[in-house]
Structures are given as structure tokens and as C-alpha cells.
Enzyme design. Structure first.
Site, PDB file in Angstrom:
ATOM      1  N   GLY A   1      57.539  59.621 112.059  1.00  0.00           N
ATOM      2  CA  GLY A   1      56.675  60.492 111.232  1.00  0.00           C
ATOM      3  C   GLY A   1      55.642  59.704 110.506  1.00  0.00           C
TER       4      GLY A   1
ATOM      5  N   VAL B   1      59.551  60.111 114.101  1.00  0.00           N
ATOM      6  CA  VAL B   1      60.418  60.620 113.327  1.00  0.00           C
ATOM      7  C   VAL B   1      61.006  61.299 112.585  1.00  0.00           C
ATOM      8  CG1 VAL B   1      62.777  62.124 114.099  1.00  0.00           C
ATOM      9  CG2 VAL B   1      61.544  61.844 115.696  1.00  0.00           C
ATOM     10  N   SER B   2      60.567  62.176 111.121  1.00  0.00           N
ATOM     11  CA  SER B   2      61.665  61.998 110.141  1.00  0.00           C
ATOM     12  C   SER B   2      60.606  60.552 109.468  1.00  0.00           C
ATOM     13  CB  SER B   2      63.068  61.844 109.609  1.00  0.00           C
ATOM     14  OG  SER B   2      63.571  61.733 108.435  1.00  0.00           O
ATOM     15  N   TRP B   3      61.487  59.895 108.743  1.00  0.00           N
ATOM     16  CA  TRP B   3      61.285  58.603 108.695  1.00  0.00           C
ATOM     17  C   TRP B   3      59.477  57.822 109.325  1.00  0.00           C
ATOM     18  CZ3 TRP B   3      61.003  53.510 110.531  1.00  0.00           C
ATOM     19  CH2 TRP B   3      60.395  52.466 108.957  1.00  0.00           C
TER      20      TRP B   3
END
Length: 272
Positions: free
Chosen positions: A102, A98-100
Site C-alpha cells: 500500500g 496491500v500493507s507494505w
């Protein structure tokens, strides 16, 4: 449903705090969380998949994991995660980032293609070469202030995360209550991990079936980045969450969890 079991496990000289949710169906699922985020923030998502075996850990200097004496790049953090899986006895896993996290998930899938069976990339980008978010949102992400001050988090969440947090700021109360502020240098080390990193030149080599997800109203990582990733990874499915902000994995769980479950449980290749 039992609560995740939380323990400390020494890996590569660092005491990592690890949460494991026992399950019965499919491969274990490894979650890479967002920058500065402690593992408790993902518990609502884990609860939405009660029969899945899920493991998540606080990276060094975040949550209650021990601070590392040196920063690690994404490649080093992928090695750390790989060693943690060895300690836990997992051979192959599915991975969500998720986000970073990811970006870290992309790196892990590239370094350990045999260990990562399926990949879910949520609210993330190819790294340094990306379409940037709104300056007003990015400027508020550069420091861990939102994790240190619940009042500031309440005030700034709509600008930072958009989508659900903008429409209903009250949903951030439960989110804020689960926060454990990262160590300042732990947050800096996470920024360093991704500094100058990009996957843009090797995403086409990722062979794992991949689910790429984005929120349609994400001000930090605009959904065009998901479309770029989807153009480059050969075997993928793109899913845009209508009205979703940067935290759609936590605040649109009813829309997201069924999509993730169907993808992970499917044994059919997405496309040839």
C-alpha cells in the site's frame, strides 16, 4: 475461468516473475503485494474478480523473482513497476496496494499520476509517521520466519494478523500452502525500501479517486491509520471491514471483493 499466466520478464536487468489474469471489463488492475509475499498469495482475491484483467509481480528477491544486486527505495520500485507496465503494453491501470504494498502504491500514484487512474489502499499506513501496531505483532514481522516455518506461521498468525486468523486459525492452512519463502536479503531490501519513508506530507496532492480500506481488528496497522489517510487524500472513500484482520483482503473476500469491484467500475467522482 483460466488460471493466471505466470512468466518471467526481464526489467531493468532483473528477471521478475509476473502473473497476468486475462479479463474483459475495465482497466487492467495492478496489485502491489505485502512484504515477503509471493504472488500466489493473492490468487484467491484475483479469482474473486474473474472478469478483471489483473497483473501482479514478485518484487526482486521475493517469490521466484531474481534477487537484485542493490536495494531499491519505494521510488525505485515504482520505476520498476512502471517499466514492467511498458513491457506488458499497458497504458493506464488501476492500482491496489496491500500493507507494505500500500505504501508502494501511494508512491506509484504520486510518481505516475497519469498512469494510475484509481487507487485502492488496503491495511496500510502513511509510512514512518503512523500509529504503530501492537509490539507483539510487530516483533514477529521483523523477520521472514513466518514464511520459512509453516508451523510457526500457524502458531503466530493470530497474533500477527488478528481478525479472521485469530478466530479461525485453520484458515491459515491454505494460506501457508501457497507460500514461497522470500530470500533473506530480499526481505531485508523490502524493509530498507520503506525505512524512513512517509507520504504524510504529500498525500493531499494525490488526485486519483481512492478507496481506503482497513480491518477493524488489525493488530499490525490499526484502522486509525486508514482514517488518517482518508483525512488527507482529497477524493476518497473509507471502508472499514468489520471483524477484519490484517489479511482481510484474503480472508474476508466475500465482504471485500464487491466493494472493490463497485469502486473500480464506478466512473463517478467520489466527492469534489
Amino acid at each position: 475461468m483460466s488460471k493466471p499466466h505466470v512468466e518471467f520478464i526481464e526489467v531493468d536487468g532483473v528477471n521478475l516473475r509476473v502473473a497476468t489474469q486475462k479479463g474483459r471489463i475495465g482497466l487492467p488492475l495492478l496489485i502491489f503485494n505485502g512484504i515477503g509475499a509471493n504472488l500466489e498469495l493473492c490468487f484467491p482475491f484475483m479469482e474473486a474478480l474473474p472478469d478483471k484483467e489483473i497483473v501482479i509481480f514478485d518484487v526482486p528477491g521475493v517469490g521466484r523473482s531474481e534477487m537484485s544486486w542493490r536495494p531499491r527505495r519505494f521510488s525505485g520500485l515504482a520505476r520498476l513497476a512502471n517499466k514492467l507496465l511498458d513491457r506488458l503494453g499497458y497504458q493506464q491501470v488501476d492500482v491496489i496496494g496491500v500493507s507494505w504494498g500500500g505504501a508502494l502504491a501511494q508512491q506509484f500514484a504520486r510518481q505516475y499520476p497519469q498512469r494510475c487512474r484509481r487507487l485502492v489502499l488496503a491495511a496500510t499506513s502513511p509510512g514512518a509517521i503512523m500509529v504503530p501496531g501492537r509490539p507483539s505483532a510487530l516483533s514477529k514481522m521483523m523477520t521472514p520466519r513466518r514464511y520459512l516455518s509453516p508451523t510457526y506461521m500457524q502458531q503466530a498468525a493470530g497474533d500477527i494478523y488478528g481478525g479472521e486468523a485469530r478466530r479461525d486459525p485453520k484458515i491459515m492452512s491454505a494460506h501457508t500452502a501457497r507460500i514461497i519463502a522470500p530470500q533473506f536479503m530480499g526481505y531485508i531490501y523490502q524493509l530498507i525500501a520503506g525505512m524512513g519513508w512517509t507520504s504524510i506530507h504529500w498525500l493531499h496532492k494525490i488526485r486519483q479517486p481512492t478507496l481506503v480500506m482497513a480491518g477493524s481488528e488489525d493488530p499490525l496497522v490499526p484502522p486509525v491509520n486508514a482514517r488518517i489517510i482518508s483525512m488527507l487524500i482529497p477524493n476518497n472513500r473509507l471502508h472499514i471491514v468489520p471483524g477484519g484482520g490484517h489479511l482481510f483482503m484474503l480472508h474476508s473476500i466475500d465482504k471485500v471483493a464487491p466493494v472493490v469491484r463497485e469502486f473500480l467500475d464506478s466512473g463517478t467522482p467520489l466527492k469534489v
